[in-house]
Write an enzyme that holds these catalytic residues in place. Structure first.
Site, PDB file in Angstrom:
ATOM      1  N   LYS A 145      30.360 -43.808 -48.029  1.00 15.47           N
ATOM      2  CA  LYS A 145      29.350 -43.458 -47.027  1.00 15.47           C
ATOM      3  C   LYS A 145      29.586 -44.315 -45.781  1.00 15.47           C
ATOM      4  CE  LYS A 145      24.564 -44.814 -46.516  1.00 15.47           C
ATOM      5  NZ  LYS A 145      24.544 -46.188 -46.039  1.00 15.47           N
ATOM      6  N   HIS A 175      26.242 -44.868 -53.522  1.00 12.77           N
ATOM      7  CA  HIS A 175      26.164 -45.853 -54.611  1.00 12.77           C
ATOM      8  C   HIS A 175      24.863 -45.745 -55.414  1.00 12.77           C
ATOM      9  CE1 HIS A 175      23.761 -48.375 -51.857  1.00 12.77           C
ATOM     10  NE2 HIS A 175      23.406 -49.066 -52.899  1.00 12.77           N
ATOM     11  N   LYS A 179      23.730 -46.146 -59.956  1.00 13.74           N
ATOM     12  CA  LYS A 179      22.736 -47.043 -60.568  1.00 13.74           C
ATOM     13  C   LYS A 179      22.311 -46.470 -61.905  1.00 13.74           C
ATOM     14  CE  LYS A 179      20.873 -48.598 -56.126  1.00 13.74           C
ATOM     15  NZ  LYS A 179      20.956 -50.043 -56.015  1.00 13.74           N
ATOM     16  N   HIS A 237      20.717 -41.533 -49.809  1.00  9.78           N
ATOM     17  CA  HIS A 237      20.103 -42.065 -51.036  1.00  9.78           C
ATOM     18  C   HIS A 237      18.798 -41.343 -51.415  1.00  9.78           C
ATOM     19  CE1 HIS A 237      23.142 -44.968 -50.388  1.00  9.78           C
ATOM     20  NE2 HIS A 237      22.475 -45.813 -49.637  1.00  9.78           N
ATOM     21  N   LYS A 333      12.931 -51.067 -43.718  1.00 10.74           N
ATOM     22  CA  LYS A 333      13.389 -52.454 -43.834  1.00 10.74           C
ATOM     23  C   LYS A 333      12.233 -53.372 -43.438  1.00 10.74           C
ATOM     24  CE  LYS A 333      18.306 -51.663 -43.357  1.00 10.74           C
ATOM     25  NZ  LYS A 333      18.663 -51.841 -44.778  1.00 10.74           N
TER      26      LYS A 333
HETATM   27  C1  BG6 Z   1      23.101 -48.997 -48.051  1.00  3.63           C
HETATM   28  C2  BG6 Z   1      22.519 -49.112 -46.675  1.00  3.63           C
HETATM   29  O1  BG6 Z   1      23.701 -47.734 -48.223  1.00  3.63           O
HETATM   30  O2  BG6 Z   1      22.081 -49.166 -49.018  1.00  3.63           O
HETATM   31  C3  BG6 Z   1      21.804 -50.446 -46.500  1.00  3.63           C
HETATM   32  O3  BG6 Z   1      23.545 -48.989 -45.711  1.00  3.63           O
HETATM   33  C4  BG6 Z   1      20.797 -50.655 -47.613  1.00  3.63           C
HETATM   34  O4  BG6 Z   1      21.168 -50.521 -45.235  1.00  3.63           O
HETATM   35  C5  BG6 Z   1      21.434 -50.424 -48.959  1.00  3.63           C
HETATM   36  O5  BG6 Z   1      20.318 -51.983 -47.497  1.00  3.63           O
HETATM   37  C6  BG6 Z   1      20.389 -50.456 -50.059  1.00  3.63           C
HETATM   38  O6  BG6 Z   1      21.044 -50.431 -51.303  1.00  3.63           O
HETATM   39  P1  BG6 Z   1      20.406 -51.125 -52.570  1.00  3.63           P
HETATM   40  O7  BG6 Z   1      21.366 -50.831 -53.659  1.00  3.63           O
HETATM   41  O8  BG6 Z   1      20.284 -52.588 -52.251  1.00  3.63           O
HETATM   42  O9  BG6 Z   1      19.066 -50.491 -52.763  1.00  3.63           O
END
Ligand code: BG6
Length: 478
Positions: A145, A175, A179, A237, A333
């Site tokens: 991504k 990703h 999980k 996501h 965030k």
């Molecule tokens: C990433 C984003 O894809 O996912 C980030 O670019 C974000 O901004 C992150 O912080 C969050 O991933 P996780 O696994 O920490 O929830």
């Protein structure tokens, strides 16, 4: 068992390789799942030896013991300097063939693009031009991504990929799909008929998906300020989580069948109405008692930036199963804590005898809370009669927590890299799904509301409450 192969990391000296890929590859070999030869590719001159020392330091930073890290790096890692030109890629091909011949490998190859997005297309073209898109064994391409920054750029990247690789060779990483708790959504739904029989508009009143982060943007201003929460989190996501919650049962657990059902959901999401969207941007505030600066004061961000760091959306999924059920997506965030959670609120009883009785009797809707991180687990809320009262009800919960039962959950990258090696595309996003998702959010990218400022450490802009009728606002302790 995984076929012997060469695992090529284009961008082998970058941050992603150091923080995620090398530690995951270490764990994959450490637990005996696969033993690839790893060839890191970078633009700077280095030797195998020099790279192995660099990688060992990265592994130590990821919590691996110094001796284990050094031994592993020596056993598994090689380095090749490659520039962006055709001659360099011809050199890469020679090196791969040499390694395969030295180690008696059958010619299976995975190419992982751990590169800045602007470098994806030129590297894919170079792989094609030097014939590395097709080898004596299997050849796979892994793309990180972001897959594009809007519909047009996503289409163009998919076109470039198609010009060199068949879709069956391509692994687009989100990703979140790696999980453990996200994968479990499929198992939870399709192996527990008790829930599946309730999983529809007749029983479910609303679905909320929240991905909250307490972190700010760290040192990623350059990327984030051009991206914002819609591109960074929602298009990928959160939409993936929605698809897994809303999809129909596939005919089998085959990758294509599952991906077909996910695409259908994304295509069925109703066009998002502007009045159902709230954008936010964090201002100064405090997280866990510590003062933090606002987004526009972060290093590298313009003082008048309007990039959203928070998005709240209410939408609907136009299928027989979900017609009329609101799906609320929220991500931001600098919210009070890190929390990824899905809340399914069930409808009230068809006939409720308890409303309006004195004594403060309140019937809470049953609610299934799926916590994906942290404190991974499930909680099913239901009502009990409080003893010693005639009518008072208490909301209680049945709980399951992964940490009570299982050891550490595998890292998402570990799962995904192993799936690439096995050739299982289930947890990877297909080209049509990426495009369907960009198509859905493109109108919002074209005309989005100005962000409302929220204080860091709060749950987002107050306007959220007015703009989107939240369903289970109390479940996040608001
Ligand atoms: C990433 C984003 O894809 O996912 C980030 O670019 C974000 O901004 C992150 O912080 C969050 O991933 P996780 O696994 O920490 O929830």
């Amino acid at each position: 068992m995984v076929d012997p192969h060469v695992f090529v990391i284009l961008g082998g000296t970058g941050d992603l390789a150091a923080r995620k890929l090398l530690p995951s590859l270490y764990r994959i070999t450490d637990n005996g799942s696969a033993y690839p030869v790893i060839l890191a590719v970078g633009s700077r001159p280095n030797s195998d030896d020099g790279y192995q020392r660099w990688a060992a330091t990265a592994l130590v930073r990821a919590g691996i013991g110094a001796d284990d890290a050094a031994t592993w790096a020596r056993q598994h890692l090689l380095y090749e300097q490659v520039a962006r030109d055709a001659a360099s890629f011809a050199g890469l091909r020679k090196r791969i063939e040499q390694v395969e011949s030295d180690r008696g490998l059958p010619g299976n190859r995975a190419f992982y693009l751990a590169l800045p997005p602007a470098a994806f297309a030129p590297n894919i073209d170079n792989l094609r031009d030097c014939g590395l898109n097709d080898g004596p064994g299997w050849t796979r391409l892994v793309v990180e991504k972001p897959i594009g920054t809007d519909l047009e750029s996503a289409r163009s990247l998919n076109e470039t990929v198609r010009g060199a690789f068949a879709e069956s060779q391509v692994y687009r990483i989100d990703h979140y799909l790696g999980k453990e708790t996200v994968q479990n959504l499929l198992n939870f739904r399709f192996t527990n008929p008790m829930f599946e029989s309730l999983w529809n508009r007749d029983r479910i009143e609303s679905v909320e998906i929240v991905v909250a982060e307490d972190l700010g943007i760290g040192s990623r201003a350059g990327y984030y300020d051009k991206s914002g929460a819609l591109r960074d989190m929602v298009q990928n996501h959160l939409t993936q989580l929605l698809a897994l919650i809303a999809m129909e049962p596939p005919n089998s657990f085959d990758a294509e069948r599952i991906r077909n059902e996910k695409v259908k959901v994304v295509e069925a999401i109703a066009p998002i109405q502007l009045e159902n969207v709230v954008f936010g941007q964090y201002g100064p505030g405090s997280i866990n008692g510590e003062a933090v600066v606002g987004y526009c004061e972060e290093e590298g961000v313009a003082p008048d930036s309007t990039t959203p760091t928070f998005v709240g959306i209410k939408t609907y999924v136009n299928t027989w199963r979900w017609e009329g059920v609101p799906f609320v997506l929220r991500t931001g965030k600098r919210l009070p804590k890190r929390l990824t959670q899905i809340a399914l609120t069930f409808r009230e009883p068809a006939l409720c005898f308890f409303h309006g009785v004195p004594d403060g009797c309140e019937v809470a809707n049953n609610m299934l809370l799926i916590t994906l991180q942290p404190d991974e687990g499930f909680s099913l809320g239901f009502n009990v009669k409080s003893p010693d009262t005639d009518t008072k009800l208490d909301a209680q919960a049945l709980r399951f927590s992964y940490s009570d039962v299982y050891r550490r959950l595998p890292d998402a990258y570990q799962t995904l890299l192993l799936d690439v090696m096995k050739g299982d595309q289930t947890l990877f996003v297909r080209a049509d799904e990426v495009e369907a998702s960009w198509k859905l959010y493109q109108p919002l990218l074209d005309h989005h509301p100005a962000p409302h400022i929220y204080a860091a450490g709060t749950w987002g802009p107050a306007e959220l409450e007015q703009g989107i009728a939240l369903c289970g606002s109390e479940w996040m302790g608001r």
